[in-house]
Design a protein around this motif. Sequence first.
Motif, PDB file in Angstrom:
ATOM      1  N   THR A 203       0.863  -1.147   0.008  1.00  0.00           N
ATOM      2  CA  THR A 203      -0.037  -0.149   0.029  1.00  0.00           C
ATOM      3  C   THR A 203       0.836   1.542   0.147  1.00  0.00           C
ATOM      4  O   THR A 203       2.079   1.053   0.355  1.00  0.00           O
ATOM      5  N   PRO A 204       0.316   2.540  -0.317  1.00  0.00           N
ATOM      6  CA  PRO A 204       1.056   3.575  -0.288  1.00  0.00           C
ATOM      7  C   PRO A 204       1.749   3.865   1.080  1.00  0.00           C
ATOM      8  O   PRO A 204       2.885   4.341   1.161  1.00  0.00           O
ATOM      9  N   ALA A 205       0.958   3.616   2.284  1.00  0.00           N
ATOM     10  CA  ALA A 205       1.588   3.763   3.487  1.00  0.00           C
ATOM     11  C   ALA A 205       2.794   2.779   3.828  1.00  0.00           C
ATOM     12  O   ALA A 205       3.682   3.258   4.381  1.00  0.00           O
ATOM     13  N   GLN A 206       2.714   1.526   3.446  1.00  0.00           N
ATOM     14  CA  GLN A 206       3.782   0.642   3.644  1.00  0.00           C
ATOM     15  C   GLN A 206       4.873   0.904   2.787  1.00  0.00           C
ATOM     16  O   GLN A 206       6.030   0.980   3.094  1.00  0.00           O
ATOM     17  N   SER A 207       4.447   1.342   1.632  1.00  0.00           N
ATOM     18  CA  SER A 207       5.688   1.915   0.477  1.00  0.00           C
ATOM     19  C   SER A 207       6.541   3.321   0.976  1.00  0.00           C
ATOM     20  O   SER A 207       7.801   3.000   1.205  1.00  0.00           O
ATOM     21  N   ALA A 208       5.669   4.191   1.813  1.00  0.00           N
ATOM     22  CA  ALA A 208       6.360   4.921   2.448  1.00  0.00           C
ATOM     23  C   ALA A 208       7.312   4.665   3.525  1.00  0.00           C
ATOM     24  O   ALA A 208       8.473   5.148   3.985  1.00  0.00           O
ATOM     25  N   ALA A 209       6.682   3.839   4.446  1.00  0.00           N
ATOM     26  CA  ALA A 209       7.498   3.236   5.742  1.00  0.00           C
ATOM     27  C   ALA A 209       8.793   2.280   5.290  1.00  0.00           C
ATOM     28  O   ALA A 209       9.511   2.271   6.187  1.00  0.00           O
ATOM     29  N   SER A 210       8.403   1.574   4.086  1.00  0.00           N
ATOM     30  CA  SER A 210       9.584   0.560   3.806  1.00  0.00           C
ATOM     31  C   SER A 210      10.563   0.793   2.939  1.00  0.00           C
ATOM     32  O   SER A 210      11.623   0.404   2.724  1.00  0.00           O
ATOM     33  N   GLY A 211      10.086   1.804   1.925  1.00  0.00           N
ATOM     34  CA  GLY A 211      11.103   2.222   0.964  1.00  0.00           C
ATOM     35  C   GLY A 211      10.708   1.411  -0.371  1.00  0.00           C
ATOM     36  O   GLY A 211      11.338   1.630  -1.413  1.00  0.00           O
ATOM     37  N   LEU A 212       9.864   0.211  -0.166  1.00  0.00           N
ATOM     38  CA  LEU A 212       9.417  -0.551  -1.397  1.00  0.00           C
ATOM     39  C   LEU A 212       8.449   0.372  -2.471  1.00  0.00           C
ATOM     40  O   LEU A 212       7.793   1.119  -1.936  1.00  0.00           O
ATOM     41  N   ALA A 213       8.587  -0.248  -3.506  1.00  0.00           N
ATOM     42  CA  ALA A 213       7.590   0.439  -4.465  1.00  0.00           C
ATOM     43  C   ALA A 213       6.320   0.019  -4.242  1.00  0.00           C
ATOM     44  O   ALA A 213       5.912  -1.186  -3.965  1.00  0.00           O
ATOM     45  N   GLU A 214       5.256   0.979  -4.301  1.00  0.00           N
ATOM     46  CA  GLU A 214       3.952   0.689  -4.234  1.00  0.00           C
ATOM     47  C   GLU A 214       3.520  -0.381  -5.190  1.00  0.00           C
ATOM     48  O   GLU A 214       3.788  -0.189  -6.621  1.00  0.00           O
ATOM     49  N   THR A 215       2.850  -1.409  -4.877  1.00  0.00           N
ATOM     50  CA  THR A 215       2.413  -2.350  -5.654  1.00  0.00           C
ATOM     51  C   THR A 215       0.962  -2.796  -5.320  1.00  0.00           C
ATOM     52  O   THR A 215       0.502  -3.169  -4.221  1.00  0.00           O
ATOM     53  N   GLU A 216       0.214  -2.933  -6.608  1.00  0.00           N
ATOM     54  CA  GLU A 216      -1.320  -3.352  -6.448  1.00  0.00           C
ATOM     55  C   GLU A 216      -1.483  -4.571  -7.214  1.00  0.00           C
ATOM     56  O   GLU A 216      -0.991  -4.496  -8.378  1.00  0.00           O
ATOM     57  N   MET A 217      -2.026  -5.656  -6.473  1.00  0.00           N
ATOM     58  CA  MET A 217      -1.810  -6.859  -7.210  1.00  0.00           C
ATOM     59  C   MET A 217      -3.402  -6.965  -7.778  1.00  0.00           C
ATOM     60  O   MET A 217      -4.387  -6.575  -7.163  1.00  0.00           O
ATOM     61  N   SER A 218      -3.427  -7.871  -8.661  1.00  0.00           N
ATOM     62  CA  SER A 218      -4.836  -8.205  -9.267  1.00  0.00           C
ATOM     63  C   SER A 218      -4.917 -10.019  -8.855  1.00  0.00           C
ATOM     64  O   SER A 218      -4.096 -10.777  -8.990  1.00  0.00           O
ATOM     65  N   GLY A 219      -6.289 -10.351  -8.884  1.00  0.00           N
ATOM     66  CA  GLY A 219      -6.261 -11.925  -8.794  1.00  0.00           C
ATOM     67  C   GLY A 219      -6.010 -12.431 -10.089  1.00  0.00           C
ATOM     68  O   GLY A 219      -5.866 -11.918 -11.160  1.00  0.00           O
ATOM     69  N   GLY A 220      -6.102 -13.956 -10.067  1.00  0.00           N
ATOM     70  CA  GLY A 220      -5.781 -14.807 -11.196  1.00  0.00           C
ATOM     71  C   GLY A 220      -4.719 -15.822 -10.752  1.00  0.00           C
ATOM     72  O   GLY A 220      -4.735 -16.268  -9.590  1.00  0.00           O
ATOM     73  N   PHE A 221      -4.166 -16.281 -11.705  1.00  0.00           N
ATOM     74  CA  PHE A 221      -3.145 -17.446 -11.739  1.00  0.00           C
ATOM     75  C   PHE A 221      -2.056 -16.997 -10.698  1.00  0.00           C
ATOM     76  O   PHE A 221      -1.400 -15.983 -10.709  1.00  0.00           O
ATOM     77  N   ARG A 222      -1.894 -17.683  -9.875  1.00  0.00           N
ATOM     78  CA  ARG A 222      -0.760 -17.668  -8.708  1.00  0.00           C
ATOM     79  C   ARG A 222       0.542 -18.393  -9.082  1.00  0.00           C
ATOM     80  O   ARG A 222       1.679 -17.957  -9.254  1.00  0.00           O
ATOM     81  N   SER A 223       0.427 -19.708  -9.144  1.00  0.00           N
ATOM     82  CA  SER A 223       1.544 -20.671  -9.351  1.00  0.00           C
ATOM     83  C   SER A 223       1.176 -21.900  -9.917  1.00  0.00           C
ATOM     84  O   SER A 223       0.110 -22.462 -10.120  1.00  0.00           O
ATOM     85  N   ILE A 224       2.134 -22.947 -10.120  1.00  0.00           N
ATOM     86  CA  ILE A 224       2.221 -23.939 -10.574  1.00  0.00           C
ATOM     87  C   ILE A 224       3.097 -24.721  -9.630  1.00  0.00           C
ATOM     88  O   ILE A 224       3.968 -24.384  -9.376  1.00  0.00           O
ATOM     89  N   GLY A 225       2.463 -25.827  -9.319  1.00  0.00           N
ATOM     90  CA  GLY A 225       3.370 -26.641  -8.169  1.00  0.00           C
ATOM     91  C   GLY A 225       3.489 -28.099  -8.350  1.00  0.00           C
ATOM     92  O   GLY A 225       2.532 -28.992  -8.819  1.00  0.00           O
ATOM     93  N   LEU A 226       4.261 -28.751  -7.632  1.00  0.00           N
ATOM     94  CA  LEU A 226       4.407 -30.361  -7.505  1.00  0.00           C
ATOM     95  C   LEU A 226       4.416 -30.585  -6.031  1.00  0.00           C
ATOM     96  O   LEU A 226       5.228 -30.029  -5.086  1.00  0.00           O
ATOM     97  N   ASN A 227       3.792 -31.690  -5.405  1.00  0.00           N
ATOM     98  CA  ASN A 227       3.641 -32.150  -4.357  1.00  0.00           C
ATOM     99  C   ASN A 227       3.910 -33.651  -4.386  1.00  0.00           C
ATOM    100  O   ASN A 227       3.353 -34.394  -4.891  1.00  0.00           O
TER     101      ASN A 227
END
Length: 275
Positions: A203-227
């Motif tokens: 979030t913008p507040a987290q970005s200001a506190a951490s120095g990391l770029a503001e990031t907004e994610m969308s839903g959908g495909f996350r990953s492919i995996g093996l168990n």
Amino acid sequence: MKTSTALLSAALLQALLLQPALAQDEKTALVPLPSIEDFTRGEDGFAFGLGLGIEYEAAYEGSDEFGVEVDPAGAVQWRNDDDIFFWAGEALGWRGLRSDTWLFEAVVGFEEGREEGDSDDGRLDGLGATDEAVEFALQARRAFDADWRYWLDGRLVTSDNGTLGIFGVGRRFGDQMDGTGSELAIVAVYHDSDLANTEFGITPAQSAASGLAETEMSGGFRSIGLNYSYRNYIRENWQIFGEVLYEHFSSDIQDSPIARSDYEAEVGVGFIYIF
């Protein structure tokens, strides 16, 4: 001729006597999959397993820091024919077998939040903590045959933090029907925007506190995996179990500053004593 008839009669009698025992052995587990804990040995009533598991896993979702964690293993189970009710750690649930090829499961559990201190390298500093939440999970597995050699899997996991969908196909190895042996599954994982932003958004507040770029994610495909799952008896009442998980993130997840790696992996092993 009398000798041959006697031998044939004895063989038939032996087959008739063995048939119920073999049938009982084949129904020992609700389903013969190592990933599905069943301590009941095919009998109705209570069953109890207690043990310890050791896991080598990522510190948090998307982390490139790994550590060892020791957790209790096992469950209290109550079986009634083709239904098992269970309490395992922080989860209460039910699973039931229908028509020999359908397994359904419903679970209420507890989802731990993420703390800034989960990263020893300080990579979560300024992001705050994500909320702990009650989690609800529904699962359905469909076998291609009653021996559960091949199966399909669908799971829905939801909480206040968002919703996760998992779809997989698996294969069981070994001929045991008591829940031991091994299995391998390939899974595709999807999440909604709420969960994506909870775990990988900034979030913008987290970005200001951490120095990391503001990031907004969308839903959908996350990953492919093996168990990969393994379970076996080393003595009459002792089980050894193991699990290997590998999850390769989608490009959207990899672009998040929180994801320090393009994959996540976990290796676990443990022992359970069945009372």
